[in-house]
Scaffold this motif. Structure first.
Motif, mmCIF file in Angstrom:
data_model
loop_
_atom_site.group_PDB
_atom_site.id
_atom_site.type_symbol
_atom_site.label_atom_id
_atom_site.label_comp_id
_atom_site.label_asym_id
_atom_site.label_seq_id
_atom_site.Cartn_x
_atom_site.Cartn_y
_atom_site.Cartn_z
ATOM 1 N N LYS A 1 0.844 -1.196 0.000
ATOM 2 C CA LYS A 1 0.000 0.000 0.000
ATOM 3 C C LYS A 1 0.886 1.256 0.000
ATOM 4 O O LYS A 1 0.650 2.192 -0.769
ATOM 5 C CB LYS A 1 -0.937 -0.036 1.210
ATOM 6 C CG LYS A 1 -1.684 1.232 1.502
ATOM 7 C CD LYS A 1 -2.736 1.524 0.456
ATOM 8 C CE LYS A 1 -2.964 2.986 0.169
ATOM 9 N NZ LYS A 1 -2.858 3.954 1.188
ATOM 10 N N GLU B 10 2.242 2.080 -3.324
ATOM 11 C CA GLU B 10 1.302 2.718 -4.254
ATOM 12 C C GLU B 10 1.295 4.237 -4.048
ATOM 13 O O GLU B 10 1.197 5.002 -5.004
ATOM 14 C CB GLU B 10 -0.106 2.136 -4.089
ATOM 15 C CG GLU B 10 -0.177 0.685 -4.547
ATOM 16 C CD GLU B 10 -1.600 0.143 -4.630
ATOM 17 O OE1 GLU B 10 -1.753 -0.981 -5.105
ATOM 18 O OE2 GLU B 10 -2.557 0.839 -4.223
ATOM 19 N N ARG C 131 -1.779 8.552 -5.482
ATOM 20 C CA ARG C 131 -1.603 7.103 -5.394
ATOM 21 C C ARG C 131 -1.748 6.491 -6.775
ATOM 22 O O ARG C 131 -2.641 6.874 -7.525
ATOM 23 C CB ARG C 131 -2.689 6.556 -4.461
ATOM 24 C CG ARG C 131 -2.832 5.038 -4.516
ATOM 25 C CD ARG C 131 -3.914 4.573 -3.564
ATOM 26 N NE ARG C 131 -3.884 3.127 -3.435
ATOM 27 C CZ ARG C 131 -4.640 2.435 -2.600
ATOM 28 N NH1 ARG C 131 -5.502 3.063 -1.819
ATOM 29 N NH2 ARG C 131 -4.563 1.136 -2.546
ATOM 30 N N ASN D 266 -2.721 3.071 -8.250
ATOM 31 C CA ASN D 266 -3.303 1.802 -7.849
ATOM 32 C C ASN D 266 -2.788 0.707 -8.786
ATOM 33 O O ASN D 266 -3.026 0.747 -9.982
ATOM 34 C CB ASN D 266 -4.827 1.940 -7.930
ATOM 35 C CG ASN D 266 -5.540 0.778 -7.313
ATOM 36 O OD1 ASN D 266 -6.704 0.561 -7.562
ATOM 37 N ND2 ASN D 266 -4.849 0.011 -6.508
ATOM 38 N N LYS D 267 -2.071 -0.276 -8.202
ATOM 39 C CA LYS D 267 -1.393 -1.287 -9.004
ATOM 40 C C LYS D 267 -2.360 -2.073 -9.888
ATOM 41 O O LYS D 267 -2.049 -2.402 -11.021
ATOM 42 C CB LYS D 267 -0.653 -2.228 -8.060
ATOM 43 C CG LYS D 267 0.373 -3.097 -8.726
ATOM 44 C CD LYS D 267 1.235 -3.780 -7.674
ATOM 45 C CE LYS D 267 1.959 -4.981 -8.273
ATOM 46 N NZ LYS D 267 2.542 -5.829 -7.234
ATOM 47 N N ALA E 42 -7.939 -2.850 -4.340
ATOM 48 C CA ALA E 42 -7.040 -1.938 -3.648
ATOM 49 C C ALA E 42 -7.066 -2.189 -2.148
ATOM 50 O O ALA E 42 -8.082 -2.617 -1.595
ATOM 51 C CB ALA E 42 -7.446 -0.491 -3.927
ATOM 52 N N LEU F 36 -12.147 5.184 -4.354
ATOM 53 C CA LEU F 36 -11.633 4.034 -5.110
ATOM 54 C C LEU F 36 -12.734 3.445 -5.983
ATOM 55 O O LEU F 36 -12.525 3.154 -7.161
ATOM 56 C CB LEU F 36 -11.080 2.971 -4.147
ATOM 57 C CG LEU F 36 -9.761 3.334 -3.438
ATOM 58 C CD1 LEU F 36 -9.491 2.373 -2.283
ATOM 59 C CD2 LEU F 36 -8.592 3.303 -4.421
ATOM 60 N N VAL G 228 -12.637 0.528 -8.687
ATOM 61 C CA VAL G 228 -12.251 -0.559 -7.786
ATOM 62 C C VAL G 228 -13.496 -1.341 -7.330
ATOM 63 O O VAL G 228 -14.488 -0.755 -6.930
ATOM 64 C CB VAL G 228 -11.473 -0.005 -6.561
ATOM 65 C CG1 VAL G 228 -11.343 -1.049 -5.462
ATOM 66 C CG2 VAL G 228 -10.093 0.477 -6.999
#
Ligand code: SAH
Ligand code: SF4
Ligand code: F3S
Length: 481
Positions: free
Chosen positions: A61, A64, A185, A187-188, A193, A232, A237
């Motif tokens: 986290k 990110e 951030r 987000n991968k 997330a 998110l 997400v």
């Protein structure tokens, strides 16, 4: 540790920076953006960054956020360690995590000889240890910036100080001073997330270094957590994982009456969120209210990671875990009874000081009785500064190795048997990874098991129904329903 005195404190840019956070960091991001734009123009290409994360979801986290800050400065992500900036977010939970990092830093130093303008940044839990920072200061002068777990938000400012000072910048805080919200951030995954609900740990399990490198437990306000989930979800997400070292102690220190179970409910009610996970609960704080919430709330994944550490009541006491073998088994049974289909997974340590064969028997007995879907098993690693490091009866590597094998066999048998029971069922999975060559999607079930099935790439990030055709031990081969 103080910021090393190698930057120019009369620097006008630094003096003009706002005092408030996060405004101050957005200011430094902008300053760095123009410096990097000039460098990129001179090179005739974009600058690249490579982030390597060691350790747990907390570090994932944090990475990110760090990627978000670097991205806002103009760096583009790259898979290569030849990138213009390489950042290692380190872990120190076990000795082998440290050893690996030193080897890799040495390698980076050699690469830097080819590109002297390369920036090497180290942060994370290992940097909270004086000995590690001293070693890097003495032997790895080419490392540009070092900071710890409590001040990741300072990245842009520290990089700027490195630019103007021209020397290694070290800035590690021994205590958390504040929680800085609203940082950028990257987000991968896009569709899933992590959300921190608390930082640090107060449990002081006697083998564990986390409380020393992550500081005291601090919970975030529920409103901030829900707001982050909303944000998110609005960005696509579908699944969130609530993160903390002891998530079910959430809210115990605050007086707003929001327990962890209530928080789970609040997050699950956010529009667009289809699945909620959490990691890690502690067996000693597992309230009935929480079991009830998982049982009745369709959005909460039926997966409980319940770290056992040892099945021996004697060792559990020496570890400061606050439960007995029997209490653990009772809790696992209660969870399974009340939440049909739940997968219980665990962490186990072998070779804790004072461990006997009878203690290992107890652990294996719990493994058989609790019916874990999977278990992460670790050989005890002595961490300087923890109480266990000074305990009598340290177990030799050789003996621990033999016991570890015995444990692995028991874990292998029980988890394969648990998984095999699901063969033939159809389940909902989140499509997480696509292998174009084979045309195979990897989906994650709500019990955290994986299934590979033929599908189209467009399905990435969506929830679909899949038949579990064949059990391969720890994963399945399946087909779309
Ligand atoms: N807060 C979580 C996770 C902590 S770290 C918990 O309480 O379970 C993740 C796992 O690393 C732990 O569960 C433990 O099994 C393992 N671990 C921690 N310190 C260790 C040590 N010194 N040696 C070996 N394993 C360790
Ligand atoms: Fe370490 Fe124990 Fe805290 Fe987990 S609960 S982080 S094992 S001290
Ligand atoms: Fe490692 Fe730090 Fe997590 S020590 S396990 S990265 S909290």
């Amino acid at each position: 540790m103080e910021l090393s005195q190698n930057t120019d404190f009369t620097d006008r840019v630094i003096m003009a920076a706002p005092a408030e956070e996060p405004e101050r960091q957005y200011y430094f991001i902008d300053v760095m953006k123009s410096i990097l734009a000039e460098k990129a123009a001179a090179l005739g290409r974009k600058l690249t960054m490579h982030i390597e994360t060691f350790g747990c979801q907390m570090n994932e986290k944090d990475s990110e956020t760090l990627a978000g800050i670097l991205g806002a400065m103009g760096y583009e992500e790259s898979d290569s360690e030849d990138a213009d900036l390489v950042l290692y977010n380190t872990c120190t939970v076990r000795e082998n995590a440290n050893t690996r990092v030193y080897g890799r830093i040495g390698y980076l130093g050699n690469r830097k000889k080819l590109n002297p303008d390369k920036r090497i940044v180290l942060c994370g839990c290992m940097m909270q240890e004086n000995a590690a920072v001293e070693k890097i200061r003495a032997s790895y002068r080419f490392v540009d910036v070092i900071f710890g777990t409590h001040n990741i938000f300072l990245l842009a400012e520290l990089l700027y100080r490195r630019e103007v000072g021209g020397k290694q910048v070290i800035c590690v805080w021994d205590k958390a001073q504040r929680i800085v919200e609203s940082l950028p951030r990257i987000n991968k995954y896009g569709f899933k997330a992590g959300i921190n609900i608390m930082y640090g740990c107060d449990n002081f399990c006697t083998y564990c270094i986390v409380p020393y490198v992550r500081g005291r437990e601090r919970s975030r306000a529920a409103a901030d957590i829900v707001e982050e989930a909303r944000h998110l979800a609005a960005n696509g997400v579908r699944e969130v994982m609530l993160l903390g070292q002891n998530v079910n102690s959430y809210g115990k220190k605050s007086d707003d009456g929001i327990s962890f179970a209530k928080l789970l409910r609040m997050v699950s009610e956010v529009e667009g969120i289809a699945r909620v996970r959490f990691m890690t609960p502690h067996p000693k704080d597992f309230a009935d209210e929480l079991i009830e919430e998982i049982a009745v709330n369709d959005k909460i994944c039926k997966h409980v990671h319940l770290p056992l550490q040892s099945g021996s009541t004697k060792l559990l006491a020496a570890m400061n875990r606050h439960y007995t073998k029997e209490q653990y088994l009772e809790l696992a049974a209660k969870i399974k009874e009340r939440i049909p289909g739940v997968a219980v997974t665990t962490d186990i340590i072998i070779g804790f000081p004072g461990e006997t064969e009878a203690d290992v028997d107890d652990t294996i007995d719990v493994v058989r009785k609790a019916g874990f879907m999977s278990a992460y098993t670790f050989i005890y690693s002595k961490r300087n500064g923890t109480p266990a490091a000074k305990m009598d009866g340290q177990v030799s590597e050789e003996v621990a190795g033999v016991r570890f094998k015995r444990l692995l066999e028991a874990v292998g048998e029980t988890s394969a048997a648990q998984a095999a029971k699901l063969t033939g069922e159809s389940v909902t999975v989140l499509c997480e990874e696509y292998k174009a060559k084979e045309g195979l999607m990897t989906g994650r079930m709500d019990n955290n098991l994986l299934v590979h099935f033929p599908a189209k790439e467009e399905m990435l990030g969506s929830l679909v129904r899949v038949n579990l055709d064949e059990c391969k031990g720890f994963y399945f081969l399946g087909s779309l329903v």
